[in-house]
Design a protein around this motif. Structure first.
Motif, PDB file in Angstrom:
ATOM      1  N   ASP A 359       1.014  -1.239  -0.009  1.00  0.00           N
ATOM      2  CA  ASP A 359      -0.199   0.064  -0.029  1.00  0.00           C
ATOM      3  C   ASP A 359       0.836   1.429  -0.007  1.00  0.00           C
ATOM      4  N   GLY A 360       2.302   1.086  -0.087  1.00  0.00           N
ATOM      5  CA  GLY A 360       3.244   2.191  -0.207  1.00  0.00           C
ATOM      6  C   GLY A 360       3.580   2.500   1.020  1.00  0.00           C
ATOM      7  N   GLY A 361       3.279   2.033   2.240  1.00  0.00           N
ATOM      8  CA  GLY A 361       3.549   2.245   3.479  1.00  0.00           C
ATOM      9  C   GLY A 361       4.993   1.840   3.817  1.00  0.00           C
ATOM     10  N   GLU A 362       5.996   2.679   4.705  1.00  0.00           N
ATOM     11  CA  GLU A 362       7.075   2.306   5.022  1.00  0.00           C
ATOM     12  C   GLU A 362       7.607   0.966   5.743  1.00  0.00           C
ATOM     13  N   ALA A 363       8.380   0.317   5.616  1.00  0.00           N
ATOM     14  CA  ALA A 363       8.877  -0.753   6.492  1.00  0.00           C
ATOM     15  C   ALA A 363      10.311  -0.747   6.328  1.00  0.00           C
ATOM     16  N   TRP A 364      10.697  -1.255   7.615  1.00  0.00           N
ATOM     17  CA  TRP A 364      12.106  -0.878   8.189  1.00  0.00           C
ATOM     18  C   TRP A 364      12.943  -2.162   8.659  1.00  0.00           C
ATOM     19  N   PRO A 365      14.103  -2.302   8.387  1.00  0.00           N
ATOM     20  CA  PRO A 365      15.011  -3.599   8.921  1.00  0.00           C
ATOM     21  C   PRO A 365      14.929  -3.230  10.421  1.00  0.00           C
ATOM     22  N   GLY A 366      15.602  -4.036  11.259  1.00  0.00           N
ATOM     23  CA  GLY A 366      15.517  -4.038  12.773  1.00  0.00           C
ATOM     24  C   GLY A 366      15.620  -5.433  13.251  1.00  0.00           C
ATOM     25  N   TRP A 367      14.389  -6.085  12.799  1.00  0.00           N
ATOM     26  CA  TRP A 367      14.491  -7.508  13.007  1.00  0.00           C
ATOM     27  C   TRP A 367      14.550  -8.221  11.941  1.00  0.00           C
ATOM     28  N   GLU A 368      15.824  -7.877  11.101  1.00  0.00           N
ATOM     29  CA  GLU A 368      15.978  -8.340   9.776  1.00  0.00           C
ATOM     30  C   GLU A 368      16.037  -9.757   9.297  1.00  0.00           C
ATOM     31  N   ASP A 369      16.965 -10.243  10.490  1.00  0.00           N
ATOM     32  CA  ASP A 369      17.503 -11.742   9.703  1.00  0.00           C
ATOM     33  C   ASP A 369      17.660 -12.722  10.853  1.00  0.00           C
ATOM     34  N   VAL A 410       9.822  -4.435   8.781  1.00  0.00           N
ATOM     35  CA  VAL A 410       8.416  -3.955   9.587  1.00  0.00           C
ATOM     36  C   VAL A 410       8.012  -2.569   9.560  1.00  0.00           C
ATOM     37  N   SER A 411       6.749  -2.434   9.582  1.00  0.00           N
ATOM     38  CA  SER A 411       6.119  -1.056   9.470  1.00  0.00           C
ATOM     39  C   SER A 411       6.082  -0.294  10.600  1.00  0.00           C
ATOM     40  N   PHE A 412       7.502  -0.520  11.128  1.00  0.00           N
ATOM     41  CA  PHE A 412       7.706   0.590  12.713  1.00  0.00           C
ATOM     42  C   PHE A 412       7.411   1.969  12.250  1.00  0.00           C
ATOM     43  N   ASP A 413       7.010   2.712  13.349  1.00  0.00           N
ATOM     44  CA  ASP A 413       6.502   4.162  13.148  1.00  0.00           C
ATOM     45  C   ASP A 413       7.973   4.800  14.059  1.00  0.00           C
TER      46      ASP A 413
END
Length: 716
Positions: A359-369, A410-413
């Motif tokens: 949907d175009g929302g941002e998603a970020w690494p952090g719990w990446e692998d 993940v879609s962290f804010d």
């Protein structure tokens, strides 16, 4: 002596890697010799700087950033020193790109086994530092397992070679032996328990049964123990032929649960992904029909099979669905390399694609692998989805399912303190979850700033104490990459897209329709996967020419982000540092299609220049005036249109410009590069030539038409 770059233009370009973290370095340098590295370490000591070694800067955990001196070996330490086809080894410098090594080895029928999705731009030195793996680790293992020896420079300038059986320095070897002997039980019960247990230091390689391999123990130290100056790696026989079986399942959880059954002889990859990744890919321009060749299902496994003949590989691939017949929904088997490449594109683009949700929302690494023993991946993934749902978060899973490793962004804010607090809560709960399954918070990218704080969740105090002692043996003064692995920084400190990232109001002149009309959100598109640093493709031509991070699309995006933040680049749209970073951008728009998240630097540059020079008459006079080249090039079409109306004027201009003094003066006044030759104007403007040509063509056509009737009538 190598150049020490302490200007804000360069420092801003190196403020981040492919992670969510930012650290403004004190200086950046790109040495070209071992002697220069030694001098740089001395300079760092004199200035009280920490030292961060850096390769391609594709780390998603924040391993390659810091507030001291960043030593980038990717630009000049790129020599392949020797390939020994008999021993199946390559001796190389740390800045050699993974694909560069693989191409050189292919001449001998060999390849380098580890191949992460960033293989076109990540350096082998960086891969070893993070213990990267890639899609073929089922067959060929991790970077540590493919390391024969490594030469590193310690903080005091000593060069030490590490290999199986010890080191080149007896005192260092003795200290490592003592460390091993005092922790034998812990090393055997906590470390090396499954293929992708990458978190922490690989001290289990110091065990006698593992050959007391100090080189492999050094792999995965993430730049915290020394700078790699040379390494020898194993090469493996390149499969003569391969076939690809893509197996479809009901969802990603079923795919993960089925993966262990496919770990059979001949299978070199078992890669997994969910349907959300495909949905995200289809939102990209030109990719609306992507994945039509995939089999039915909501989760897929990519299983590559090697064989001595095409028929052997294809037949072996066709037998794989029967191994998981209870849960497989559909399958596709291809032997044609072009078809296989098209299928692989979907999986390999995942690292960049999933920075944006469908949907175009941002998603970020952090719990990446994160990684668990392969047999428990399905259970772990089910519980991970439940945790996401409970915390109202979304993510797209993909990864090395055959090895128990799953990537998810993940879609962290990160726009508020509350959102950052929720990020910490999720990460801490996820670490407890992976520990319950006997897993590791990192499965190949290292711990960095994202996960080092979590090592206390998955390891005992004895293991943490052994890690700290290992670092002190190599780096007693804590010079290298502080805050990573040992004495870790808080995982929520210094988040790049975090609160304060947009500190001044701006109304863009471009629509930015894919980013809700927000220039700041458009700048956040770049998560730093570094496709713009690839040697192949059209992106980015200025980086291809200079090899300078500042001139990569990523470097320019970092400068724009720092300008928006206003913490170090304080002049907003007037930032001369951002202007310098954007100056060599050709506005070719290659990034708009080749970048996995469709960064459009040409548009961002136009937006910046519009605001940078939006000063009325001050655009033409005074300190803030536009460069003269903007004016001469911008007004040239209008001036030439006027000149073309004066007979002989263009011929006269050409004649004058052949006089060296006049040509030099024109270039100086016009802001034109003095080394370029002046252009020559055609005596006839194109429009006049085209009109004359059209009239001539019409005349010829009319003549032919006029003569056609009589000839035809005469024959009738």
């Amino acid at each position: 002596m190598t150049v020490l770059r302490d200007d804000l233009t360069t420092r801003a370009a190196y403020v981040s890697d492919a992670s969510i973290y930012r650290r403004l370095p004190a200086a950046v340098t790109e040495p070209s010799s071992v002697a220069e590295i030694r001098e740089l370490l001395a300079t760092a000591r004199e200035n009280g700087w920490s030292v961060v070694p850096r390769g391609g800067g594709t780390s998603v955990a924040g391993n390659a950033i810091g507030e001291g001196l960043v030593i980038d070996t990717s630009r000049h330490f790129r020599r392949i020193l020797e390939i020994d086809p008999q021993a199946c080894t390559a001796r190389i410098e740390p800045g050699v790109i993974c694909d560069q090594l693989r191409e050189a080895a292919s001449e001998f029928g060999l390849t380098y086994g580890p191949d992460p999705s960033t293989h076109s731009r990540c350096t082998v030195g960086g891969m070893v530092a993070n213990n990267a793996c890639g899609s073929h680790s089922v067959a060929w293992g991790t970077s540590a397992e493919n390391l024969v020896s490594v030469t590193v420079m310690l903080a005091d300038g000593r060069l030490v070679t590490l290999n199986a059986g010890g080191t080149s320095e007896p005192a260092l070897t003795s200290q490592l032996e003592q460390l091993r002997n005092e922790h034998l039980a812990m090393l055997r019960t906590e470390l090396g328990q499954f293929p992708r247990q990458v978190s922490g230091y690989g001290l289990h390689y110091l065990l006698g049964e593992n050959g007391f391999d100090t080189a492999k123990a050094f792999a995965g130290t993430e730049g915290t123990c020394g700078i790699i100056t040379e390494l020898t790696v194993k090469l493996v026989a390149k499969p003569a032929h391969t076939a690809l079986a893509v197996l479809g399942f009901q969802d990603a959880i079923d795919a993960a649960s089925a993966a262990p059954a496919l770990r059979v002889s001949g299978v070199t990859t078992i890669e997994g992904m969910g349907s959300d990744l495909l949905a995200a890919l289809r939102t990209r321009p030109g990719q609306e029909q992507a994945g039509s060749e995939l089999p039915r299902g909501g989760g897929w496994l990519y299983c590559e099979v090697a064989g001595d003949t095409p028929e052997q590989a294809y037949d072996a691939a066709r037998r794989l669905p029967a191994l998981v017949e209870e849960t497989v929904v559909d399958s596709v088997v291809v032997g044609d390399p072009a078809q296989a490449r098209a299928l692989w594109h979907i999986r390999e683009a995942g690292a960049g694609i999933v920075t944006r949700l469908p949907d175009g929302g941002e998603a970020w690494p952090g719990w990446e692998d994160s990684a668990v023993p392969p047999a428990r991946l399905g259970e772990y993934l089910r519980d991970l989805y439940a945790l996401l749902e409970e915390m109202d978060l979304r993510g797209i899973p993909f990864g090395h399912f055959g090895e128990g490793c799953v990537h998810i962004r993940v879609s962290f804010d990160f726009n508020s303190e509350h959102g950052v607090a929720r990020y910490r809560e999720f990460i801490e709960r996820a670490a407890e979850l992976v520990h319950r399954y006997g897993g590791s918070v990192s499965g190949e990218h290292g711990d960095g700033r994202a996960r080092s704080e979590l090592l206390g969740t998955i390891y005992t105090p004895e293991a943490l104490a052994a890690f700290a002692r290992f670092k002190r043996i190599f780096d007693p003064e804590g010079v290298f990459n502080p805050g990573v692995l040992v004495d870790p920084e808080p995982l929520d400190r210094g988040i790049r897209p975090g609160p304060g990232a947009r500190t001044f109001e701006l109304t863009p002149v471009h629509a930015f329709s894919h980013d809700d009309g927000s220039f700041g959100q458009a700048v956040n598109r770049c998560v730093g996967v570094g496709a713009c640093r690839s040697d192949s493709g059209a992106m980015c031509p200025s980086f291809h020419a200079t090899g300078d991070e500042v001139h990569s699309t990523r470097g320019r995006m970092r400068s724009l982000a720092e300008m928006l933040r206003g913490e170090h680049l304080t002049d907003g749209w007037k930032s001369k540092e951002t202007y310098e970073a954007l100056d060599l951008c050709l506005s070719c728009k290659a990034c708009a299609t080749e970048c996995p998240v469709n960064v459009d630097m040409a548009t961002y540059k136009a937006e910046f220049l519009h605001h940078h020079f939006r000063q009325g008459l001050r655009s033409f006079i005074g300190r803030d005036r536009r460069p003269m080249a903007h004016l001469t090039m911008g007004w040239m079409p209008w001036l030439m249109r006027i000149a073309a109306r004066v007979p002989g004027s263009l011929r006269a201009v050409n004649a004058l410009e052949r006089i060296p003094a006049v040509e030099a003066l024109t270039k100086k006044l016009g802001g034109i590069e003095p080394r370029r030759d002046m252009i020559r104007f055609n005596n006839t403007p194109f429009t006049a030539w085209f009109r004359a040509r059209s009239r001539h063509a019409g005349h010829v056509a009319g003549h032919d038409a006029a003569g056609a009737a009589p000839r035809g009538g005469g024959r009738a």
